[in-house]
Motif scaffolding. Sequence first.
Motif, PDB file in Angstrom:
ATOM      1  N   TYR A  99       0.743  -0.865   0.147  1.00 11.84           N
ATOM      2  CA  TYR A  99      -0.042  -0.130  -0.156  1.00 11.84           C
ATOM      3  C   TYR A  99       1.123   1.559   0.041  1.00 11.84           C
ATOM      4  CZ  TYR A  99      -3.861  -2.863   1.478  1.00 11.84           C
ATOM      5  OH  TYR A  99      -5.084  -3.443   1.548  1.00 11.84           O
ATOM      6  N   THR A 100       0.846   2.179  -1.038  1.00 12.53           N
ATOM      7  CA  THR A 100       1.064   3.499  -1.618  1.00 12.53           C
ATOM      8  C   THR A 100       1.769   4.130   0.712  1.00 12.53           C
ATOM      9  OG1 THR A 100       0.394   4.204  -3.010  1.00 12.53           O
ATOM     10  CG2 THR A 100       2.054   5.503  -2.453  1.00 12.53           C
ATOM     11  N   ILE A 101       0.716   4.134   0.829  1.00 14.98           N
ATOM     12  CA  ILE A 101       0.480   4.861   2.873  1.00 14.98           C
ATOM     13  C   ILE A 101       1.875   3.362   3.709  1.00 14.98           C
ATOM     14  CG2 ILE A 101      -1.068   3.241   3.833  1.00 14.98           C
ATOM     15  CD1 ILE A 101      -0.103   6.482   5.162  1.00 14.98           C
ATOM     16  N   PHE A 102       1.960   2.689   3.614  1.00 16.88           N
ATOM     17  CA  PHE A 102       2.514   2.048   4.258  1.00 16.88           C
ATOM     18  C   PHE A 102       4.384   2.037   3.661  1.00 16.88           C
ATOM     19  CE2 PHE A 102       5.569  -2.329   4.741  1.00 16.88           C
ATOM     20  CZ  PHE A 102       5.614  -1.915   5.619  1.00 16.88           C
ATOM     21  N   MET A 104       4.968   5.114   1.906  1.00 14.34           N
ATOM     22  CA  MET A 104       5.558   6.435   2.523  1.00 14.34           C
ATOM     23  C   MET A 104       5.675   6.925   3.684  1.00 14.34           C
ATOM     24  SD  MET A 104       6.351   7.821  -0.873  1.00 14.34           S
ATOM     25  CE  MET A 104       6.757   9.696  -0.564  1.00 14.34           C
ATOM     26  N   LYS A 105       4.544   6.564   4.585  1.00 15.26           N
ATOM     27  CA  LYS A 105       4.621   7.084   5.926  1.00 15.26           C
ATOM     28  C   LYS A 105       5.409   5.653   6.929  1.00 15.26           C
ATOM     29  CE  LYS A 105       3.100  11.181   5.698  1.00 15.26           C
ATOM     30  NZ  LYS A 105       3.749  12.321   5.769  1.00 15.26           N
ATOM     31  N   GLY A 106       5.084   4.523   6.241  1.00 15.53           N
ATOM     32  CA  GLY A 106       5.551   2.994   7.713  1.00 15.53           C
ATOM     33  C   GLY A 106       3.606   2.974   7.864  1.00 15.53           C
ATOM     34  N   PHE A 107       2.479   3.812   7.548  1.00 13.26           N
ATOM     35  CA  PHE A 107       1.718   2.522   8.902  1.00 13.26           C
ATOM     36  C   PHE A 107       1.380   1.749   7.914  1.00 13.26           C
ATOM     37  CE2 PHE A 107       0.633   8.062   9.597  1.00 13.26           C
ATOM     38  CZ  PHE A 107       1.865   7.813  10.272  1.00 13.26           C
ATOM     39  N   THR A 108       1.134   0.726   8.555  1.00 16.06           N
ATOM     40  CA  THR A 108      -0.408  -0.292   8.124  1.00 16.06           C
ATOM     41  C   THR A 108      -1.520   0.078   7.499  1.00 16.06           C
ATOM     42  OG1 THR A 108      -0.643  -1.356  10.834  1.00 16.06           O
ATOM     43  CG2 THR A 108       1.300  -2.126   9.046  1.00 16.06           C
ATOM     44  N   GLY A 127      -1.794  -4.721   8.403  1.00 19.61           N
ATOM     45  CA  GLY A 127      -0.432  -4.926   7.203  1.00 19.61           C
ATOM     46  C   GLY A 127      -0.261  -3.756   6.728  1.00 19.61           C
ATOM     47  N   GLY A 128       0.859  -3.794   5.218  1.00 22.17           N
ATOM     48  CA  GLY A 128       1.351  -3.225   4.549  1.00 22.17           C
ATOM     49  C   GLY A 128       0.992  -3.164   3.165  1.00 22.17           C
ATOM     50  N   LYS A 129       0.758  -4.608   2.954  1.00 27.48           N
ATOM     51  CA  LYS A 129       0.343  -5.267   1.757  1.00 27.48           C
ATOM     52  C   LYS A 129      -0.442  -5.540   0.984  1.00 27.48           C
ATOM     53  CE  LYS A 129       5.833  -6.737   1.785  1.00 27.48           C
ATOM     54  NZ  LYS A 129       5.676  -5.574   0.107  1.00 27.48           N
ATOM     55  N   TYR A 130      -0.747  -5.857  -0.312  1.00 25.34           N
ATOM     56  CA  TYR A 130      -1.816  -6.654  -0.468  1.00 25.34           C
ATOM     57  C   TYR A 130      -1.124  -7.026  -1.838  1.00 25.34           C
ATOM     58  CZ  TYR A 130      -2.081  -3.160  -4.252  1.00 25.34           C
ATOM     59  OH  TYR A 130      -1.864  -1.827  -5.528  1.00 25.34           O
TER      60      TYR A 130
END
Length: 717
Positions: A99-102, A104-108, A127-130
């Motif tokens: 996810y782009t938020i993961f 760029m910001k490290g947010f899951t 989680g940070g992915k799909y």
Amino acid sequence: MIKIFTILAIIFIFAIPVTAANVTKFEIHGVVFDESSKTYNTTLQWDAQKFPGFWYNFNGGKSGETLTITQPASSLKHSSSAILPNNLFYNTSRTDQNYTIFTMKGFTVENGLNYSSSKGFTKGSTGGKYAQLGWFGNQYVAVNGKSNKLAKLIYAQDKREKKTLKLGEAWNLGENYSIKVESLDTGVSPRQASLTLSKDGKVFDTKVVHEGEVYTYVEKNLQGESDFPLFVTYVDGIFTGSQGMAALIQLRYTWLISENVLEVKVGDKFGVFEVKEANENNLLLYNKDTQIDLTQNSVSPLYGDLKFKIADSDTALRFYPILQKTTPGKYEVRGWVFDESSKTYNTTLQWDAQKFPGFWYNFNGGKSGETLTITQPASSLKHSSSAILANNLLYNTSRTDQNYTVFTMKGFTVENGLNYSSSKGFTKGSTGGKYAQLGWFGNQYVAVNGKSNKLAKLIYAQDKREKKTLKLGEAWNLGENYSLTVQSLDTGVSPRQASLTLSRDGKVFDTKVVHEGEVYTYIEKNLQGESDFPLFVTYVDGIFTGAEGMAALIQLRYTWLISGNVLEVKAGDKFGVFEVKESNENNLLLYNKDRQIDLTQNSVSTLYGDLKFKIADSDTALRFYPYFEQVIQETSKINLKAANAPATITSSASTSSTIASASVTTTPATSLQSASSGALRTSSPVTTAGAARPRQWNWIFFAAAGLVTTGYLVLRK
């Protein structure tokens, strides 16, 4: 006086024609299987590099689609042209994506996935992915990481983009999904907003979210999969509006998938394919009990837009996979990637018509001549030093021989045509059966008198199966305002004869009496310093007496026409970043003399015309490819000016000498192939023959301007 200039300005605006090409569809093709080629007679598998119609995650350098023929290459011949049942496999597998938020910001993300090469995909509370995968060339999300449950990715906001909304405003995200700002509270810390996600008036969720937080809408049940993120966005800022203005919210890293999920099961059928395996890792389909015929000069549908196209060759089986695109929008025709991080593609330094389908390729003849080459070491192309140094990018194009169709089909030579042999090359006599052709930045041209440095556009080449029937007095618009008019038909003599006039914009080039069974060739005496070159060729297939009360008819075949406007390419000429280094009758060589070409992350570097390099948005590796952009316009926006383009005509006229009329239908196909001379560039528009001549805009403008000016002078006097 001001009024006069206003009127002139208006006239000038309306005198400018729209230049939109009449492109309603085009095709992207893969690497060819060519029985007659020592290089491509074993092409039995296509991935996203060998077939750019397949989906490719350019920024991440990942893909998962393959199309594979499992029977021996030696069994694929012109004499036995079929893929046997159970021998064609389509496979697609999932790949991980942040996810782009993961990123760029490290947010899951709530209920997002995690991934490792050892464990694969795992799911926790966040989680940070799909998981994503290609499905017959389109990008899909694998719901909860399951490859057999596919949801369309509707929107993924670029990491540099920001969306600013005011209080009460709704943002249409696509497919009627929208996010609406219900309230904004700037009096608390952190500031907060109430957002509503809906589709077609149906509310999915309303949630209060704070500045600096991630808002995730989780769908409780999606095709049997529980708790999957449907929508994600990040509240980058909430601002107090200036005096009298509403407060604002800024959203970033937004992501949305469709709630409509395709579940793929074993036994399901998709075109010629049946699903053999369907699990969370991959999907495998095959042509169970279905033979796929590769008939000469045909297209064999597989599923959806995916097809095999088979060349019109009498000697060798030649085919490739294609995706036919018809939906309005922008598309890329891309070449193989250079990927610093790949063990396979970190040495991609040269592109020809197979590695870059944007280059011209004579599909029926299996010939091409364009190459784009980087001469500096691959090791010097890195994310930290991303530039092609001056004098290190070469574009080369060379001529190839091509038969006039009348020579192929009837054995008749053409006045002042060329002859060709591998030992002597091109030679010219009083007659010959060949001409020289070459690609020029993806477009097909004729080399005048075999000279590669003198280029004329091939306007029209009639397919060997086509017939054009004209009645007495009728004019045939061949393209670019060239026309052939039937002045007279004499059926009382033997052989029967006709008087034909070749003209353009009212200027007559030639009027000639030609007999049934003869070749009519118009010779241009001087074409950019080249003497006695065939500009126009046609064959009189028949002249018929009309039925009672009907005019006599003439039937023409194997017609061929080039433009009288010749581009002469000389050493030192400049074309975009290129300068001509060598210019002779055999080939043209251009290079980036004294010009460095920067390959900056997330950018496009224009080379010449439509030819460009595209550079991936990767923070870790240099990744780029050459491409042409193709635009399909909505039908209502296509301008009639495209009536100048070459025509593809399919005629069902009988070969009998007693026909009374011909049934001619036009094909607005962009396929991309000219009958006798091979494939035209995929972006080449195709329009109907015999269409009305477009307006001569320059004369309209000057005539109108002259009238207005005269009127002004009279009034002034």
